[in-house]
Design an enzyme around this catalytic site. Sequence first.
Site, PDB file in Angstrom:
ATOM      1  N   CYS A 163      15.352 -41.822 -36.121  1.00 13.37           N
ATOM      2  CA  CYS A 163      14.399 -41.947 -37.224  1.00 13.37           C
ATOM      3  C   CYS A 163      15.113 -42.230 -38.539  1.00 13.37           C
ATOM      4  CB  CYS A 163      13.555 -40.692 -37.339  1.00 13.37           C
ATOM      5  SG  CYS A 163      14.484 -39.199 -37.767  1.00 13.37           S
ATOM      6  N   HIS A 354      12.618 -34.330 -40.670  1.00 14.42           N
ATOM      7  CA  HIS A 354      12.315 -35.747 -40.462  1.00 14.42           C
ATOM      8  C   HIS A 354      12.685 -36.517 -41.729  1.00 14.42           C
ATOM      9  CE1 HIS A 354      10.603 -39.164 -38.559  1.00 14.42           C
ATOM     10  NE2 HIS A 354       9.550 -39.250 -39.352  1.00 14.42           N
ATOM     11  N   ASN A 374       6.662 -43.122 -43.424  1.00 11.20           N
ATOM     12  CA  ASN A 374       7.109 -42.415 -42.225  1.00 11.20           C
ATOM     13  C   ASN A 374       7.523 -43.474 -41.194  1.00 11.20           C
ATOM     14  OD1 ASN A 374       7.439 -40.934 -39.871  1.00 11.20           O
ATOM     15  ND2 ASN A 374       5.610 -39.681 -40.185  1.00 11.20           N
TER      16      ASN A 374
END
Length: 936
Positions: A163, A354, A374
């Site tokens: 990510c 995250h 995101n």
Amino acid sequence: MPVVLQGAATEVQLTPQKKVDEFWRKFTTKAPGKATTVLPKNELAERLAKRAAAKDRAGGSTKKTTTSYEEAAALCRAKVEQIVAECRRVNQKYSDPHFDLDFDLRSGRRDCLESLSNVKDDYSSDDDDSSSVKRVGEIFDDPKFYIDGPTANDVRQGNDGDCWLMAALCTLSNKPGLIERVCVARNEDVGVYGFVFHRDGEWFSEIIDDKLYLIKPDYDEARMGKRANIDRALWEQIDRPDSEEDYRKAYQSNSAALYFAQCEHPNETWLPLLEKAYAKAHGDYAAIEGGFTGEGIEDLTGGVTTELFTNDILDKEYFWKEELMKVNQDFLFGCSTGLWGLGYGERKGIQEGHAYSVMRAVEIDGQRLLLLKNPWGKGEWTGAWSDGSKEWTPEWLTKLNHRFGDDGAFWISYKDLLRKYQTFDRTRLFGPEWKVTSTWTTLNVSWALEYHDTKFSFTLAKPGPVVIVLSQLDDRYFRGLEGQYVFGLGFRVHKAGEDDYLVRTHTSYRVNRSCNVELDLEAGEYTVLIRIDAERIEGILPPEEVVRRNAKQRRDKLLRIGLAYDLAHSKARIVETPEEKTAREAYEKRKKEKRRSQIRKAVMEEKHKRHYIKRKEWEAQRKENAWKKELRRKRAEKREAKRKAAEEEAKRKEEEADNKEETPTAAQEENQAEEQASAGVCEPGASGAQEDESQPKVHGKQAETEALAGEGSDAAENTPPSSTTDVPVPAAAEGGQKPEAAEKVDQGGQNPASEAPVPAPPKGNVQDATSKKTDAPAQPGVRVPQSADEDDDDISDICSIRSVSDITDRELDLIVKENESRPPPPPPRMSGPPPPQRPDEFERDPWNAVAVVGLRIYYKVAEEDKDAEGLVTLRVVRPNRWELMSDDEESGGDGEGGEDGEKETAEEGKAEGEGLNESLVLDVDDSAKDAMVKGG
């Protein structure tokens, strides 16, 4: 019956201080260093090491920040063109022999999916992740590399834990042209793509083919790995006209079929191909799992990332106006949550641990708002200014050009941003007006956390803004060979010759790949002191053990990762400078001369000792010979007196015989007496003149034989006596130890051999004492007397030698050579049972932390200085251990590329010529600095 208990061997008890000292003696390795090459005969690494050493001698590698990129991009285009020509020549699509996903999956090798394991007890599962591999043309109905350009909305994270990389790509997409700079060249028909990435201060190219992993297995595959093709069995429960084609369209077509990253548009391909190239550059897909957004932005832009903690921001107004408002211009920003991996409560839709990218920052009508993305492509903030919140009006939707929808993009206020996000990754971008100078070195990191005695020094020709970056090798490129130690970096900057530092960095808790500072500096010379925090991870194998584990089973994987390891470490290979060579040769010469002097002294002491013993032997021999000579003279006089007496007696008896008649028996006895007298037989006794009446008398031939035997006994007494002293072999030739000093010869200045008094007879049997053969060798040029009848002057000359001839250089060379080739003597064996040995974990596996670090100086140049050379020179300042090492110390060796960094003293700091005193190694907020304050 009493029972006797046999006591165990008692252990020597040490004082508490000695126990601590003994522990630290065992704690650190005696042979520091690390392997700089893991592949055999890597000539490429050797060539790069020489090239890097030449740049360091020239004051570091200096170039424009764009130069390295332009060189790598040109090389990448040339590679792609060459591959296209080759494939067209043979009418085949391109298949990457170094990263073939299809062969790797079907063979079960998994080299493209898994990294080398450096865990001692590895229980990793062999379950398959992806199910099949196909080319882009087989997956997409109408593949296009870009559709309306690369944007943040294209990014969708797949089944890899990257990510942070996806967030970096989202961030790059906000500034036009950044992603296009990474994707350099391609040919969709042939299936070849070229990308460039930034690694350890340099750009490099990576070439891949167009094969990608899919989620579902092929229709005609009964099973993939350990899993059966259940999807086909379920699919065929319904009767279809073309079951195989319908299966492919449903499960294996377009972006949704990809196992890893995928674009939002069904036919866009740039994202999965870029992710594949990034994975190949690092060895495999597993190597890019887990990371930080700033690292990804650095690798894709060549920028420099600073880690900022929200609660450490001093002036939040300045942070907003001078930094966040310049996003996508001078800086790129990422933000994340879950600093320690633990949640701090409900975050209203924000995912814990995250990474997000900052897309925009605006200030409109008094509202400070930021657009975040995101990388999952879904999951948004649900607080103020979220989609559908009360803050939105048609006017605001128009002002911000925003659409509602769960696409992963959302707006958040500056106040909520600081409240919900804990860290920011701020990456500074460099344009063509910036230049960079860099160099690398290798350091031994001690367990104690202190500033290293090796430092960097740079000279700035003109004043201006600079960015100073201290970095370590990016071990993500050789995952599995990174070793047991994790390093945290820190440094501080001094004006040369000044104790107080200008600025310092702090050890990063997350991003430990590099640390940096930005400041304006005046022209002059500066010193950068390094501080490295090393942490040892138990259960991790060192590189040499990983090589042993994988050399047989995973040769291809080890070759690829080992090559990346060797190339990375080649730039930090320490090459001896001319000054160090001169100091080393002088040290070795001193050591050699000292060794020769010790051996010469030991040999001469041994020769003096032998000479002294020999003189004592000859002196005793001379005295004994003089006594024997006197004894024989007295015996001869006695024999002569006896002979005369016997003659007179015989004459008298003859006269008496004329007068009377004698019996035969009486005449026989008289004849026997005459024979004994004429033979000179001497009977033992106190005076030698009395006859032993108890012994039988011998007449005639027997008397003559015994007389001759007596003369032979006297001749035997003339043999020089042997020495009972066992002369030892010179200690210098045996073990190199210095022998004890021999007793001085003739200290009073007199020659004992010049005196010749007649001594008393020695005790014991004289014949026994003088009949032994001597074992001591005669000295060269000395004649041993063979008889006591020889002139006394000979003995006097021998015993009056006052000097010993010096050993020649040739003889000394032979002794030194023999001493060097002879193995050391075994340690002496102690009597009794050996003491109990307890295993010591630090003796088996001591501390041996070695870090490879580099310093880069970015500086902005004016237009008139863009072609100027030498504006910044950079060098590594290492303490010359040959000069600091005393002649009694032995060089422990640093291994390949190692360097002794554990002798931090005030004198060593002064020896560098920087004018820094002992307060150099202490920070201003270190309470121990109080002890260094001078005065009252």
